[in-house]
Design a protein around this motif. Structure first.
Motif, PDB file in Angstrom:
ATOM      1  N   VAL A   1      12.028  -1.982   3.301  1.00 10.10           N
ATOM      2  CA  VAL A   1      12.269  -0.720   2.827  1.00 10.10           C
ATOM      3  C   VAL A   1      12.525  -0.939   1.460  1.00 10.10           C
ATOM      4  CG1 VAL A   1      13.051   1.847   2.534  1.00 10.10           C
ATOM      5  CG2 VAL A   1      12.472   0.630   4.957  1.00 10.10           C
ATOM      6  N   ALA A   2      13.850  -1.265   0.639  1.00  7.78           N
ATOM      7  CA  ALA A   2      14.438  -0.803  -0.810  1.00  7.78           C
ATOM      8  C   ALA A   2      13.490  -2.013  -1.189  1.00  7.78           C
ATOM      9  CB  ALA A   2      15.670  -1.367  -1.055  1.00  7.78           C
TER      10      ALA A   2
ATOM     11  N   GLN B   1       9.110   6.630   7.581  1.00  8.49           N
ATOM     12  CA  GLN B   1      10.044   5.137   7.759  1.00  8.49           C
ATOM     13  C   GLN B   1      10.864   4.874   6.657  1.00  8.49           C
ATOM     14  OE1 GLN B   1       8.445   1.991   8.603  1.00  8.49           O
ATOM     15  NE2 GLN B   1       6.429   2.300   9.665  1.00  8.49           N
TER      16      GLN B   1
ATOM     17  N   LEU C   1      -4.197   9.533   8.913  1.00  9.70           N
ATOM     18  CA  LEU C   1      -3.041   8.181   8.048  1.00  9.70           C
ATOM     19  C   LEU C   1      -3.945   8.283   6.896  1.00  9.70           C
ATOM     20  CD1 LEU C   1      -2.260   7.140  10.798  1.00  9.70           C
ATOM     21  CD2 LEU C   1      -2.760   5.122  10.442  1.00  9.70           C
TER      22      LEU C   1
ATOM     23  N   ILE D   1      -5.200   0.363  10.586  1.00  7.26           N
ATOM     24  CA  ILE D   1      -5.979   0.534  11.992  1.00  7.26           C
ATOM     25  C   ILE D   1      -5.696   1.797  12.354  1.00  7.26           C
ATOM     26  CG2 ILE D   1      -4.320  -0.970  12.653  1.00  7.26           C
ATOM     27  CD1 ILE D   1      -6.058  -2.166  14.261  1.00  7.26           C
TER      28      ILE D   1
ATOM     29  N   ILE E   1       2.196  -1.711   0.391  1.00  6.56           N
ATOM     30  CA  ILE E   1       2.262  -1.374   1.524  1.00  6.56           C
ATOM     31  C   ILE E   1       1.082  -1.910   2.562  1.00  6.56           C
ATOM     32  CG2 ILE E   1       4.356   0.285   2.118  1.00  6.56           C
ATOM     33  CD1 ILE E   1       2.094   2.716   1.342  1.00  6.56           C
TER      34      ILE E   1
ATOM     35  N   GLY F   1      10.253  -1.911   9.330  1.00  9.11           N
ATOM     36  CA  GLY F   1       8.585  -1.816   9.176  1.00  9.11           C
ATOM     37  C   GLY F   1       8.301  -1.008  10.293  1.00  9.11           C
TER      38      GLY F   1
ATOM     39  N   VAL G   1       9.672   0.260  -1.531  1.00  2.53           N
ATOM     40  CA  VAL G   1      10.139   1.734  -2.091  1.00  2.53           C
ATOM     41  C   VAL G   1      10.205   0.754  -4.241  1.00  2.53           C
ATOM     42  CG1 VAL G   1      11.280   3.299  -3.327  1.00  2.53           C
ATOM     43  CG2 VAL G   1      10.999   2.347  -0.618  1.00  2.53           C
ATOM     44  N   LEU G   2      11.117  -0.259  -4.199  1.00  2.00           N
ATOM     45  CA  LEU G   2      11.327  -0.389  -5.777  1.00  2.00           C
ATOM     46  C   LEU G   2      10.244  -1.143  -6.209  1.00  2.00           C
ATOM     47  CD1 LEU G   2      15.198  -0.880  -5.603  1.00  2.00           C
ATOM     48  CD2 LEU G   2      13.575   0.869  -6.250  1.00  2.00           C
ATOM     49  N   ASN G   3       9.437  -1.710  -5.471  1.00  6.84           N
ATOM     50  CA  ASN G   3       7.919  -2.394  -6.597  1.00  6.84           C
ATOM     51  C   ASN G   3       7.082  -1.513  -7.354  1.00  6.84           C
ATOM     52  OD1 ASN G   3       6.209  -4.488  -6.314  1.00  6.84           O
ATOM     53  ND2 ASN G   3       6.878  -5.891  -4.717  1.00  6.84           N
ATOM     54  N   ILE G   4       6.594  -2.031  -8.234  1.00 12.24           N
ATOM     55  CA  ILE G   4       5.420  -0.945  -8.459  1.00 12.24           C
ATOM     56  C   ILE G   4       4.510  -0.638  -8.086  1.00 12.24           C
ATOM     57  CG2 ILE G   4       4.677  -0.987 -11.063  1.00 12.24           C
ATOM     58  CD1 ILE G   4       6.341  -2.256 -12.408  1.00 12.24           C
ATOM     59  N   TYR G   5       3.956  -2.470  -7.577  1.00 15.32           N
ATOM     60  CA  TYR G   5       2.831  -1.693  -6.573  1.00 15.32           C
ATOM     61  C   TYR G   5       2.655  -1.661  -4.934  1.00 15.32           C
ATOM     62  CZ  TYR G   5       1.867  -4.720 -10.542  1.00 15.32           C
ATOM     63  OH  TYR G   5       1.381  -5.486 -12.178  1.00 15.32           O
ATOM     64  N   LEU G   6       3.957  -0.658  -4.757  1.00 19.48           N
ATOM     65  CA  LEU G   6       3.652  -0.048  -3.487  1.00 19.48           C
ATOM     66  C   LEU G   6       2.926  -1.372  -2.154  1.00 19.48           C
ATOM     67  CD1 LEU G   6       3.442   3.361  -3.233  1.00 19.48           C
ATOM     68  CD2 LEU G   6       5.786   2.134  -3.154  1.00 19.48           C
TER      69      LEU G   6
ATOM     70  N   PRO H   1      -0.998   0.403   5.948  1.00 22.42           N
ATOM     71  CA  PRO H   1       0.069   0.629   7.163  1.00 22.42           C
ATOM     72  C   PRO H   1      -0.949   0.690   8.392  1.00 22.42           C
ATOM     73  CG  PRO H   1      -0.650   2.704   5.609  1.00 22.42           C
ATOM     74  CD  PRO H   1      -0.514   1.001   4.875  1.00 22.42           C
ATOM     75  N   GLY H   2      -0.543   1.174   9.168  1.00 23.68           N
ATOM     76  CA  GLY H   2      -1.775   1.868  10.404  1.00 23.68           C
ATOM     77  C   GLY H   2      -0.649   1.569  11.322  1.00 23.68           C
TER      78      GLY H   2
ATOM     79  N   TRP I   1       3.171   0.849  11.792  1.00 26.94           N
ATOM     80  CA  TRP I   1       4.143  -0.368  11.076  1.00 26.94           C
ATOM     81  C   TRP I   1       3.444  -0.641   9.668  1.00 26.94           C
ATOM     82  CZ3 TRP I   1       2.958  -6.030  13.826  1.00 26.94           C
ATOM     83  CH2 TRP I   1       3.944  -6.920  13.150  1.00 26.94           C
ATOM     84  N   ILE I   2       4.192  -0.323   8.552  1.00 25.39           N
ATOM     85  CA  ILE I   2       3.838   0.284   7.118  1.00 25.39           C
ATOM     86  C   ILE I   2       3.347  -1.124   6.555  1.00 25.39           C
ATOM     87  CG2 ILE I   2       6.402  -1.400   6.497  1.00 25.39           C
ATOM     88  CD1 ILE I   2       6.619   1.119   4.948  1.00 25.39           C
TER      89      ILE I   2
ATOM     90  N   PHE J   1      17.247   5.190  -2.419  1.00 25.90           N
ATOM     91  CA  PHE J   1      16.193   4.476  -2.389  1.00 25.90           C
ATOM     92  C   PHE J   1      15.870   5.006  -1.285  1.00 25.90           C
ATOM     93  CE2 PHE J   1      18.747   0.361  -3.058  1.00 25.90           C
ATOM     94  CZ  PHE J   1      18.603   0.391  -4.637  1.00 25.90           C
TER      95      PHE J   1
ATOM     96  N   ARG K   1       7.802   8.748  -3.786  1.00 26.10           N
ATOM     97  CA  ARG K   1       6.464   8.339  -3.887  1.00 26.10           C
ATOM     98  C   ARG K   1       5.704   7.776  -2.643  1.00 26.10           C
ATOM     99  NH1 ARG K   1       7.296   2.247  -6.610  1.00 26.10           N
ATOM    100  NH2 ARG K   1       5.563   2.732  -6.616  1.00 26.10           N
TER     101      ARG K   1
ATOM    102  N   LYS L   1      14.965   5.113   7.843  1.00 28.01           N
ATOM    103  CA  LYS L   1      16.123   4.261   7.784  1.00 28.01           C
ATOM    104  C   LYS L   1      17.302   4.495   6.662  1.00 28.01           C
ATOM    105  CE  LYS L   1      12.566   2.221  10.218  1.00 28.01           C
ATOM    106  NZ  LYS L   1      11.111   0.955   9.440  1.00 28.01           N
TER     107      LYS L   1
ATOM    108  N   PHE M   1      16.822  -3.798   3.040  1.00 26.11           N
ATOM    109  CA  PHE M   1      16.357  -4.822   2.651  1.00 26.11           C
ATOM    110  C   PHE M   1      14.749  -3.942   2.328  1.00 26.11           C
ATOM    111  CE2 PHE M   1      20.889  -6.023   2.902  1.00 26.11           C
ATOM    112  CZ  PHE M   1      20.711  -5.247   0.977  1.00 26.11           C
TER     113      PHE M   1
END
Lengths: 84, 114, 161
Positions: free
Chosen positions: C78-79, B35, B94, B100, C89, C118, C82-87, C91-92, C133-134, B19, B26, B39, C76
């Motif tokens: 992150v998993a 990140q 970023l 932000i 996230i 995250g 990552v596995l979700n098709i639409y990502l 971030p900032g 922060w993701i 993963f 990806r 992890k 879990f």
């Protein structure tokens, strides 16, 4: 066991893809760092298969040297001296 | 029985490694990749090392594997922190979809004063 | 006093690493631990030794389980992302305050933040930590502090301060 080794090699090829394509230098550094950590897992699987602690010694030294190498690369990217 | 627990831990560890590497391929920018990869690779490899205990029992290999877990748990976040700081200081922004960036705001403010 | 404790910690690590109890290995361990302590003992901060006092050690033990639980949740999380098709996230980089003063406590805090769901520490300036922060919930310093730092700070305050 062979399945796990094959999967880890697949992971390493993903890291290699990122090393080759990564648009910036930090991307490549991350990929090399992760490859080092995967290599430690590789050594652990080998020591299970062969029942020898020699491979675990290699794994420990690999983990520590990998850490030092990554820190040195990070300092270099940041443009500071090595002795700070 | 012990071997069974060992195999379960080993497969979970390798799955998390996988993963993490999928995340490395990806996700869109350095910080997000860092990140995911840090992890997952850390916990995945720690689980592989822990499964050594169930395969070989208590002995020199297990002691070394446990020490190795300790080293990895200490060194891996530090390396991630160093890389992310170096990336930000060397001017990598970023991803455009970010929400932000207080760090850049604060640093630009300081540079204007100086 | 500090140097004696350091020496015993280094020696214990040496024994665990070699794991053979012949006389020459043990003697080589004594020589090498002494050398390492004399050359590098000044770098290591005193707060690291404080964690081995009985009452602090108890809190360190509690903290260890909190930390492991946070780490498993992080993986879990992150998993899933990552596995979700639409990502999913967003971030900032946000800014939080820490109450911890000692170097060792801050090091532990930054490392724990990196390994929890995250979040990843980017830099430490004065009393403020910058955290990537993701999935940013709010840009407010007070709220972020409660959400990210407070859970660990409670324990680390008792261990290292």
């Amino acid at each position: 066991m062979n399945v796990f080794i094959a999967l880890l090699i697949l992971c390493m090829f993903m890291c290699l893809y990122r090393v080759g394509k990564g648009p910036t230098a930090p991307d490549r550094t991350v990929a090399i760092d992760i490859m080092g950590i995967l290599m430690v897992g590789f050594c652990a699987i080998f020591s299970i298969m062969m029942k020898k602690d020699l491979y675990m010694n290699i794994g420990i030294s690999w983990a520590l040297l990998n850490f030092i190498g990554t820190l040195a690369l990070a300092k270099y990217l940041e443009g500071r001296g090595f002795d700070e | 029985m012990n071997e069974f627990v060992g195999y379960v831990l080993l497969s979970v560890g390798v799955a998390f490694d996988l993963f993490g590497c999928i995340g490395l391929v990806r996700l869109p920018d350095v910080y997000n990749r860092l990140q995911a990869a840090t992890k997952c690779a850390t916990l995945g490899t720690a689980m592989i090392l822990l499964s050594v205990f169930f395969f070989t029992g208590f002995g020199p290999i297990t002691i070394k594997a446990l020490l190795c877990i300790w080293f990895i748990l200490i060194t891996s976040p530090t390396a991630a922190h160093a890389i992310s700081r170096a990336a930000h200081r060397s001017g990598i922004r970023l991803w455009e979809g970010s929400y932000i960036d207080k760090y850049a705001e604060d640093r630009e403010g300081k540079e204007d004063k100086a | 006093m500090k140097r004696i404790i350091h020496f015993f910690i280094i020696y214990a690590v040496w024994i665990l690493l070699t794991w053979s109890f012949t006389l020459q290995e043990l003697l080589a361990g004594v020589v090498i631990s002494l050398l390492a302590e004399l050359l590098l003992g000044d770098i290591f901060p005193y707060e690291g030794v404080k964690a081995f006092y009985p009452r602090r050690f108890f809190w360190l033990f509690c903290y260890f389980w909190v930390f492991i639980w946070a780490m498993i949740r992080a993986n879990f999380d992150v998993a899933y992302r990552v596995l979700n098709i639409y990502l999913p996230i967003k971030p900032g980089i946000v800014k939080v305050r820490t109450k911890l003063k000692s170097d060792m406590g801050r090091t532990f805090l930054a490392n724990s933040i990196t390994l929890t769901p995250g979040t990843m520490s980017v830099d430490l300036v004065g009393d403020h930590l910058y955290i990537h922060w993701i999935n940013v919930v709010s840009p407010d310093i007070q709220k972020d502090t409660e959400m990210i730092v407070a859970g660990f700070e409670k324990y680390l305050e008792r261990i290292f301060e």
